[in-house]
Write a protein that holds these residues in place. Structure first.
Motif, PDB file in Angstrom:
ATOM      1  N   UNK A   1       0.835  -1.209   0.000  1.00 31.43           N
ATOM      2  CA  UNK A   1       0.000   0.000   0.000  1.00 31.43           C
ATOM      3  C   UNK A   1       0.865   1.252   0.000  1.00 31.43           C
ATOM      4  N   UNK A   2       1.928   1.234   0.789  1.00 35.78           N
ATOM      5  CA  UNK A   2       2.793   2.419   0.903  1.00 35.78           C
ATOM      6  C   UNK A   2       3.515   2.716  -0.411  1.00 35.78           C
ATOM      7  N   UNK A   3       4.012   1.681  -1.094  1.00 34.27           N
ATOM      8  CA  UNK A   3       4.742   1.935  -2.341  1.00 34.27           C
ATOM      9  C   UNK A   3       3.799   2.431  -3.440  1.00 34.27           C
ATOM     10  N   UNK A   4       2.602   1.897  -3.487  1.00 35.34           N
ATOM     11  CA  UNK A   4       1.623   2.340  -4.493  1.00 35.34           C
ATOM     12  C   UNK A   4       1.185   3.772  -4.209  1.00 35.34           C
ATOM     13  N   UNK A   5       0.896   4.064  -2.945  1.00 37.29           N
ATOM     14  CA  UNK A   5       0.464   5.425  -2.594  1.00 37.29           C
ATOM     15  C   UNK A   5       1.569   6.445  -2.867  1.00 37.29           C
ATOM     16  N   UNK A  21      -8.529   7.908  -0.419  1.00 38.36           N
ATOM     17  CA  UNK A  21      -8.508   6.637   0.303  1.00 38.36           C
ATOM     18  C   UNK A  21      -8.886   5.521  -0.662  1.00 38.36           C
ATOM     19  N   UNK A  22      -8.308   4.377  -0.462  1.00 42.29           N
ATOM     20  CA  UNK A  22      -8.543   3.259  -1.361  1.00 42.29           C
ATOM     21  C   UNK A  22      -7.355   3.020  -2.276  1.00 42.29           C
ATOM     22  N   UNK A  23      -6.410   3.965  -2.290  1.00 39.35           N
ATOM     23  CA  UNK A  23      -5.199   3.797  -3.096  1.00 39.35           C
ATOM     24  C   UNK A  23      -4.276   2.839  -2.364  1.00 39.35           C
ATOM     25  N   UNK A  24      -3.813   1.839  -3.068  1.00 38.23           N
ATOM     26  CA  UNK A  24      -2.924   0.860  -2.463  1.00 38.23           C
ATOM     27  C   UNK A  24      -2.890  -0.414  -3.275  1.00 38.23           C
ATOM     28  N   UNK A  25      -2.577  -1.498  -2.606  1.00 41.99           N
ATOM     29  CA  UNK A  25      -2.512  -2.797  -3.261  1.00 41.99           C
ATOM     30  C   UNK A  25      -3.278  -3.805  -2.425  1.00 41.99           C
ATOM     31  N   UNK A  26      -4.488  -4.168  -2.855  1.00 42.95           N
ATOM     32  CA  UNK A  26      -5.300  -5.082  -2.046  1.00 42.95           C
ATOM     33  C   UNK A  26      -4.731  -6.498  -1.951  1.00 42.95           C
TER      34      UNK A  26
END
Length: 167
Positions: free
Chosen positions: A87-91, A113-118
């Motif tokens: 999530x941190x690298x994608x954001x 919100x919702x940005x990340x890697x599920x």
């Protein structure tokens, strides 16, 4: 329209009260046409900003799909041929991409919100922006402060030939 006391062709005709009604009707139609043009221009501006937001979300997701989570990569390796993400690298990648967009980004744009890697493989980028229609004074008060637009996009980066390289 003329009203004639002595018949249609006879004398004694007086002017009716229809004078000036065509000018009033023309003014009314011109006002309606002007309002329609302003509404179409405002709706088109919001639609174009929405398209720009979707394009920016797509490019940010494509960029974030290869935002390698180095810790996961070096501890567990690539997962099923995909770049390991967090999530941190994608954001962080999405925020950097939005900052670099410059003039292409709408005012008030933010990574939502919702940005990340599920799942650790898919980059999901959600962008949000408030767009103020060009003729905001003419719209209802609810929309005068702007219209919130949201766009989301997903991307997966595949690792081709990693297993064959023996790495």
């Amino acid at each position: 329209m003329r009203r004639c006391a002595g018949g249609v062709r006879g004398g004694g005709c007086e002017e009716g009260r229809d004078e000036g009604r065509i000018a009033l009707l023309s003014l009314g139609f011109a006002l309606v046409a002007l309002v329609l043009v302003l509404v179409v221009v405002s709706a088109s501006a919001v639609h174009l900003q929405r398209k720009r937001l979707y394009a920016l979300a797509d490019s940010a997701a494509a960029d974030a799909a290869d935002a390698l989570d180095e810790e996961a990569y070096f501890t567990t390796g690539p997962a099923a041929g995909a770049v390991p993400l967090s999530d941190a690298s994608v954001r962080a990648s999405a925020q950097e991409h939005v900052r670099a967009a410059g003039a292409a980004r709408p005012a008030g744009l933010r990574v939502a919100a919702g940005t990340g890697s599920p799942d650790g493989r898919t980059a999901v980028v959600v962008l949000s922006a408030v767009v103020v229609p060009p003729f905001a004074a003419l719209v209802p008060e609810r929309f005068a402060g702007g219209v919130e637009l949201r766009a989301s996009s997903r991307a997966v980066a595949r690792l081709e030939g990693v297993a064959a390289a023996g790495g």
